[in-house]
Design an enzyme around this catalytic site. Sequence first.
Site, PDB file in Angstrom:
ATOM      1  N   SER A   7       0.852  -1.189   0.000  1.00  0.00           N
ATOM      2  CA  SER A   7       0.000   0.000   0.000  1.00  0.00           C
ATOM      3  C   SER A   7       0.884   1.234   0.000  1.00  0.00           C
ATOM      4  O   SER A   7       1.624   1.477   0.962  1.00  0.00           O
ATOM      5  CB  SER A   7      -0.885  -0.008   1.252  1.00  0.00           C
ATOM      6  N   HIS A  32      -1.493  -1.425  -3.997  1.00  0.00           N
ATOM      7  CA  HIS A  32      -2.726  -0.928  -3.389  1.00  0.00           C
ATOM      8  C   HIS A  32      -2.607   0.594  -3.253  1.00  0.00           C
ATOM      9  O   HIS A  32      -1.622   1.101  -2.704  1.00  0.00           O
ATOM     10  CB  HIS A  32      -2.904  -1.601  -2.023  1.00  0.00           C
ATOM     11  N   ASP A  34      -4.449   4.036  -1.935  1.00  0.00           N
ATOM     12  CA  ASP A  34      -5.487   4.533  -1.028  1.00  0.00           C
ATOM     13  C   ASP A  34      -5.891   5.957  -1.368  1.00  0.00           C
ATOM     14  O   ASP A  34      -5.074   6.871  -1.305  1.00  0.00           O
ATOM     15  CB  ASP A  34      -4.962   4.499   0.414  1.00  0.00           C
ATOM     16  N   MET A  36      -8.309   9.005  -0.225  1.00  0.00           N
ATOM     17  CA  MET A  36      -9.087   9.500   0.922  1.00  0.00           C
ATOM     18  C   MET A  36      -9.500  10.941   0.673  1.00  0.00           C
ATOM     19  O   MET A  36      -8.707  11.731   0.138  1.00  0.00           O
ATOM     20  CB  MET A  36      -8.239   9.438   2.197  1.00  0.00           C
ATOM     21  N   HIS A  65      -8.371   1.847  -3.897  1.00  0.00           N
ATOM     22  CA  HIS A  65      -9.312   1.747  -2.780  1.00  0.00           C
ATOM     23  C   HIS A  65      -9.874   3.139  -2.512  1.00  0.00           C
ATOM     24  O   HIS A  65      -9.164   4.011  -2.015  1.00  0.00           O
ATOM     25  CB  HIS A  65      -8.525   1.186  -1.573  1.00  0.00           C
ATOM     26  N   MET A  67     -11.805   5.591  -0.501  1.00  0.00           N
ATOM     27  CA  MET A  67     -12.390   5.914   0.805  1.00  0.00           C
ATOM     28  C   MET A  67     -12.966   7.321   0.693  1.00  0.00           C
ATOM     29  O   MET A  67     -12.448   8.286   1.260  1.00  0.00           O
ATOM     30  CB  MET A  67     -11.317   5.823   1.898  1.00  0.00           C
ATOM     31  N   MET A 136     -11.867  -4.696   5.778  1.00  0.00           N
ATOM     32  CA  MET A 136     -10.948  -3.808   6.501  1.00  0.00           C
ATOM     33  C   MET A 136     -10.616  -4.432   7.852  1.00  0.00           C
ATOM     34  O   MET A 136     -11.514  -4.792   8.618  1.00  0.00           O
ATOM     35  CB  MET A 136     -11.583  -2.430   6.746  1.00  0.00           C
ATOM     36  N   GLY A 141      -8.409   5.119   7.234  1.00  0.00           N
ATOM     37  CA  GLY A 141      -8.017   6.522   7.399  1.00  0.00           C
ATOM     38  C   GLY A 141      -6.520   6.709   7.546  1.00  0.00           C
ATOM     39  O   GLY A 141      -5.986   7.732   7.147  1.00  0.00           O
ATOM     40  N   GLY A 143      -2.422   4.710   7.817  1.00  0.00           N
ATOM     41  CA  GLY A 143      -1.538   3.550   7.795  1.00  0.00           C
ATOM     42  C   GLY A 143      -0.998   3.292   9.194  1.00  0.00           C
ATOM     43  O   GLY A 143      -1.125   4.135  10.089  1.00  0.00           O
ATOM     44  N   GLY A 144      -0.408   2.138   9.372  1.00  0.00           N
ATOM     45  CA  GLY A 144       0.308   1.837  10.611  1.00  0.00           C
ATOM     46  C   GLY A 144      -0.554   1.583  11.833  1.00  0.00           C
ATOM     47  O   GLY A 144      -0.065   1.679  12.959  1.00  0.00           O
ATOM     48  N   ASP A 174      -7.052  -5.529   4.450  1.00  0.00           N
ATOM     49  CA  ASP A 174      -6.315  -4.264   4.416  1.00  0.00           C
ATOM     50  C   ASP A 174      -6.226  -3.681   5.823  1.00  0.00           C
ATOM     51  O   ASP A 174      -7.253  -3.373   6.424  1.00  0.00           O
ATOM     52  CB  ASP A 174      -7.084  -3.307   3.488  1.00  0.00           C
ATOM     53  N   GLY A 175      -4.998  -3.540   6.311  1.00  0.00           N
ATOM     54  CA  GLY A 175      -4.782  -2.850   7.575  1.00  0.00           C
ATOM     55  C   GLY A 175      -4.118  -3.709   8.638  1.00  0.00           C
ATOM     56  O   GLY A 175      -4.633  -4.760   9.008  1.00  0.00           O
ATOM     57  N   GLY A 176      -2.956  -3.248   9.095  1.00  0.00           N
ATOM     58  CA  GLY A 176      -2.310  -3.882  10.240  1.00  0.00           C
ATOM     59  C   GLY A 176      -1.691  -5.244   9.959  1.00  0.00           C
ATOM     60  O   GLY A 176      -1.380  -5.982  10.891  1.00  0.00           O
ATOM     61  N   GLY A 196       0.970  -1.844   4.222  1.00  0.00           N
ATOM     62  CA  GLY A 196       1.628  -0.554   4.026  1.00  0.00           C
ATOM     63  C   GLY A 196       2.838  -0.373   4.913  1.00  0.00           C
ATOM     64  O   GLY A 196       3.986  -0.533   4.488  1.00  0.00           O
TER      65      GLY A 196
HETATM   66  C1  DX5 Z   1      -6.100   2.332   5.728  1.00  0.00           C
HETATM   67  C2  DX5 Z   1      -5.713   2.036   4.298  1.00  0.00           C
HETATM   68  C3  DX5 Z   1      -4.755   0.911   4.177  1.00  0.00           C
HETATM   69  C4  DX5 Z   1      -3.430   1.187   4.785  1.00  0.00           C
HETATM   70  C5  DX5 Z   1      -2.853  -0.098   5.244  1.00  0.00           C
HETATM   71  O1  DX5 Z   1      -7.108   3.256   5.750  1.00  0.00           O
HETATM   72  O2  DX5 Z   1      -6.845   1.711   3.533  1.00  0.00           O
HETATM   73  O3  DX5 Z   1      -4.611   0.493   2.841  1.00  0.00           O
HETATM   74  O4  DX5 Z   1      -2.545   1.787   3.880  1.00  0.00           O
HETATM   75  O5  DX5 Z   1      -1.698   0.232   5.894  1.00  0.00           O
HETATM   76  P1  DX5 Z   1      -1.060  -0.591   7.072  1.00  0.00           P
HETATM   77  O6  DX5 Z   1      -0.629  -1.900   6.461  1.00  0.00           O
HETATM   78  O7  DX5 Z   1       0.052   0.283   7.462  1.00  0.00           O
HETATM   79  O8  DX5 Z   1      -2.105  -0.796   8.136  1.00  0.00           O
HETATM   80 ZN    ZN Z   2      -6.523   0.610   1.601  1.00  0.00          ZN
END
Ligand code: DX5
Ligand code: ZN
Length: 224
Positions: A7, A32, A34, A36, A65, A67, A136, A141, A143-144, A174-176, A196
């Site tokens: 990501s 990926h 993102d 927003m 993606h 958002m 999700m 919203g 990363g990390g 997606d996420g964490g 990400g």
């Molecule tokens: C969160 C994003 C994710 C994010 C994932 O809102 O949609 O795609 O980049 O990042 P990590 O892997 O750092 O949680």
């Molecule tokens: Zn995403």
Amino acid sequence: MPEILPSILSADFARLGEQVAALETAGCRMLHVDVMDGHFVPNLTIGPPVVASLRKATRLTLDVHLMITDPDRYAPLFVEAGADHISVHQEACPHLDRTLKMIQGLGVRAGVVLNPATPLGTLDEVLEFVDFVLIMSVNPGFGGQKFIPYTLDKVRQLAARKRERGLRFVIEIDGGVSLGNVGEVVKAGVEWVGAGAAIFGAGNPAGTFVEMQQLAHSASMVHV
Ligand code: DX5
Ligand code: ZN
């Protein structure tokens, strides 16, 4: 075989082309991306021009993606810019059937995304024709963030529905996701793994990508 989708949210945007090229050389097939809008989620990121620049710089599949609150209006612009997949949030789409079919009509794969607290049952009617479902595993919203464990049960239930109904959609998460939990995520039934911070936060993103891809592949062998 499962795929890791780096990501770019956590990439160094001043060195984006270079980082993407290194991932491509390392065997990466999909990125990926993102998007927003500061309304659907409390953060702002990129728009179609960045996707268009990526499209010129790489042949990787661009998994975009959205958002954003108004995906019907903006999805065509991202397709025009070069997106290969467009995913929209169930929570942002009062006319989900129409939105997904509109995206497929643009000639790309259409995905639907569920926030952690949105029930799977909201997708029953679209599972027949959607190309992929993105679960999700953090609140979108940023990363990390930390992986929310109960979302793995949603993945298992979704994989069971897919088997029972003989459907073809791909399951994405997606996420964490990190080197520590990617195996568990794949064993639950995920085929596309967004990651990400775990990749771009590492000193060597391409090397970490390879390590994560190997862990995902070994976990899928155990699963079979
Ligand atoms: C969160 C994003 C994710 C994010 C994932 O809102 O949609 O795609 O980049 O990042 P990590 O892997 O750092 O949680
Ligand atoms: Zn995403």
